[in-house]
Enzyme design. Structure first.
Site, PDB file in Angstrom:
ATOM      1  N   ASN A   9       1.734   4.782   3.103  1.00 64.35           N
ATOM      2  CA  ASN A   9       0.461   4.219   3.553  1.00 64.35           C
ATOM      3  C   ASN A   9       0.796   3.226   4.668  1.00 64.35           C
ATOM      4  O   ASN A   9       1.355   2.157   4.409  1.00 64.35           O
ATOM      5  CB  ASN A   9      -0.276   3.523   2.406  1.00 64.35           C
ATOM      6  CG  ASN A   9      -1.607   2.932   2.860  1.00 64.35           C
ATOM      7  OD1 ASN A   9      -1.726   2.423   3.976  1.00 64.35           O
ATOM      8  ND2 ASN A   9      -2.607   2.982   1.997  1.00 64.35           N
ATOM      9  N   GLU A  36      -4.102   6.050   5.379  1.00 63.84           N
ATOM     10  CA  GLU A  36      -4.764   4.964   6.109  1.00 63.84           C
ATOM     11  C   GLU A  36      -4.329   4.919   7.568  1.00 63.84           C
ATOM     12  O   GLU A  36      -3.972   3.865   8.092  1.00 63.84           O
ATOM     13  CB  GLU A  36      -4.533   3.608   5.422  1.00 63.84           C
ATOM     14  CG  GLU A  36      -5.414   3.414   4.196  1.00 63.84           C
ATOM     15  CD  GLU A  36      -5.646   1.939   3.883  1.00 63.84           C
ATOM     16  OE1 GLU A  36      -6.627   1.388   4.440  1.00 63.84           O
ATOM     17  OE2 GLU A  36      -4.870   1.342   3.106  1.00 63.84           O
ATOM     18  N   ASP A 147      -0.969   7.459  -1.802  1.00 67.00           N
ATOM     19  CA  ASP A 147      -1.405   6.175  -2.339  1.00 67.00           C
ATOM     20  C   ASP A 147      -2.412   6.483  -3.436  1.00 67.00           C
ATOM     21  O   ASP A 147      -3.560   6.798  -3.146  1.00 67.00           O
ATOM     22  CB  ASP A 147      -2.028   5.336  -1.222  1.00 67.00           C
ATOM     23  CG  ASP A 147      -2.553   3.995  -1.733  1.00 67.00           C
ATOM     24  OD1 ASP A 147      -2.476   3.754  -2.966  1.00 67.00           O
ATOM     25  OD2 ASP A 147      -3.040   3.208  -0.912  1.00 67.00           O
ATOM     26  N   ASN A 149      -3.417   4.363  -5.734  1.00 70.94           N
ATOM     27  CA  ASN A 149      -4.174   3.174  -6.132  1.00 70.94           C
ATOM     28  C   ASN A 149      -4.282   3.046  -7.652  1.00 70.94           C
ATOM     29  O   ASN A 149      -5.298   2.569  -8.183  1.00 70.94           O
ATOM     30  CB  ASN A 149      -5.551   3.150  -5.459  1.00 70.94           C
ATOM     31  CG  ASN A 149      -5.498   2.475  -4.089  1.00 70.94           C
ATOM     32  OD1 ASN A 149      -4.911   1.409  -3.935  1.00 70.94           O
ATOM     33  ND2 ASN A 149      -6.105   3.102  -3.088  1.00 70.94           N
ATOM     34  N   ASP A 218       2.041   3.829  -5.207  1.00 66.10           N
ATOM     35  CA  ASP A 218       2.320   4.996  -4.358  1.00 66.10           C
ATOM     36  C   ASP A 218       3.276   5.899  -5.135  1.00 66.10           C
ATOM     37  O   ASP A 218       4.375   5.479  -5.519  1.00 66.10           O
ATOM     38  CB  ASP A 218       2.933   4.549  -3.038  1.00 66.10           C
ATOM     39  CG  ASP A 218       2.004   3.627  -2.276  1.00 66.10           C
ATOM     40  OD1 ASP A 218       1.197   4.144  -1.474  1.00 66.10           O
ATOM     41  OD2 ASP A 218       2.040   2.395  -2.521  1.00 66.10           O
ATOM     42  N   ASP A 247       1.258  -3.064   4.260  1.00 65.35           N
ATOM     43  CA  ASP A 247       1.381  -3.672   2.927  1.00 65.35           C
ATOM     44  C   ASP A 247       2.041  -2.712   1.922  1.00 65.35           C
ATOM     45  O   ASP A 247       2.353  -3.125   0.804  1.00 65.35           O
ATOM     46  CB  ASP A 247       0.031  -4.206   2.409  1.00 65.35           C
ATOM     47  CG  ASP A 247      -1.130  -3.261   2.631  1.00 65.35           C
ATOM     48  OD1 ASP A 247      -0.962  -2.240   3.332  1.00 65.35           O
ATOM     49  OD2 ASP A 247      -2.220  -3.541   2.113  1.00 65.35           O
ATOM     50  N   HIS A 248       2.270  -1.461   2.313  1.00 66.89           N
ATOM     51  CA  HIS A 248       2.918  -0.469   1.449  1.00 66.89           C
ATOM     52  C   HIS A 248       4.304  -0.099   1.978  1.00 66.89           C
ATOM     53  O   HIS A 248       4.537  -0.099   3.192  1.00 66.89           O
ATOM     54  CB  HIS A 248       2.095   0.825   1.392  1.00 66.89           C
ATOM     55  CG  HIS A 248       0.758   0.681   0.752  1.00 66.89           C
ATOM     56  ND1 HIS A 248       0.475   1.142  -0.502  1.00 66.89           N
ATOM     57  CD2 HIS A 248      -0.400   0.129   1.216  1.00 66.89           C
ATOM     58  CE1 HIS A 248      -0.795   0.897  -0.803  1.00 66.89           C
ATOM     59  NE2 HIS A 248      -1.345   0.280   0.226  1.00 66.89           N
TER      60      HIS A 248
END
Length: 257
Positions: A9, A36, A147, A149, A218, A247-248
């Site tokens: 991501n 994303e 991802d 989530n 992830d 952020d991933h």
DNA sequence: ATGGTAGCTGCGCTA
């Protein structure tokens, strides 16, 4: 020789283009699934990835969501939507490379348990499960990555007691993930002995990376037919240490095919 | 309980 199938991501491919290119040159993944990307198919910087020798399938959208698959081999049997589910949000991309099926997902975040977005997340996961039932039946060698989530278990959360019942770590999400795994998929990361406290996402807002206050959301799920072909399942946190990181972190499996 | 940061956009929405 083993090949890496990787999910990342990137939280905007516009911002992360150079970082992703550099990472690809070092690691030479066979397949890289991005989430994303936040760009339309027309504006996606395809040429710079093609110049590294990769072929692209893009399922993009302006501002939000967006997924892409980059590969050495030519993609076949491309799918860009959950069959039978109308959804303007671009979150799905599947392709076949040789006899390996790869599904790249950006599962809805859900915002907060009980919210409208949470209901959408569960509905989306239900339709995903229906589709994956067909995909697992059709493909002996299948990777379902992205991802998600959802952090699968206590070991995947820096503070399970604080997160229990919250978004990314609620009972309903665990039930939904369980149904997917029950179709005949492994959470590949747990097929191997792993060091503790390995995560794939750390919140920008709490500067969580500095203290490794992360979650492993992830995932790379692999079909049972791949069990004899997986040599590793890993998370590479090095890109998370960069200036202006996503952020991933990228997560991947190494396969001998 | 809240807010914190980041990206896209154009100030609020999403994560």
């Amino acid at each position: 020789m083993s090949q890496s199938i990787v999910s990342w991501n990137v939280n905007s491919i516009r911002v992360r283009e150079e970082q992703v290119l550099e990472w690809m040159q070092t690691h030479e993944p066979a397949v890289l699934g991005l989430q994303e990307t936040k760009m339309t198919n027309e504006t996606f910087p395809a040429a710079s990835f093609e110049s590294l020798g990769y072929q692209l399938v893009i399922n993009g959208q302006r501002t939000y969501n967006g997924v892409a698959l980059l590969s050495r081999e030519t993609p076949k049997d491309i799918v860009t939507d959950l069959p039978g589910y109308e959804d303007p949000q671009r979150r799905v991309l599947a392709a076949t490379y040789g006899d390996l099926r790869v599904i790249n997902l950006y599962v809805p975040n859900g915002q907060a348990v009980g919210s409208e977005k949470f209901a959408y997340k569960l509905e989306w996961l239900s339709h995903l499960t229906d589709w994956l039932k067909e995909e697992t039946a059709q493909h002996d060698k299948l990777v379902v990555m992205g991802d998600f989530n959802i952090a699968p278990a206590d070991a995947d959360v820096h503070d399970p007691e604080a997160w229990r019942g919250k978004i990314l770590f609620s009972e309903a999400e665990h039930e939904a993930l369980g149904k997917i795994l029950d179709l005949g998929l492994d959470d590949s990361f747990r097929l191997f002995d792993q060091e503790p406290e390995q995560f794939s996402w750390w919140d920008f807002r709490t500067r969580a990376f500095r203290r490794n206050r992360g979650l492993r959301i992830d995932l790379a799920l692999t079909s049972y037919g791949l069990r004899d072909h997986i040599t590793a399942s890993w998370i590479d946190i090095d890109p998370r240490k960069a200036e202006r990181p996503s952020d991933h972190a990228p997560v991947g499996v190494d396969l001998t095919l």
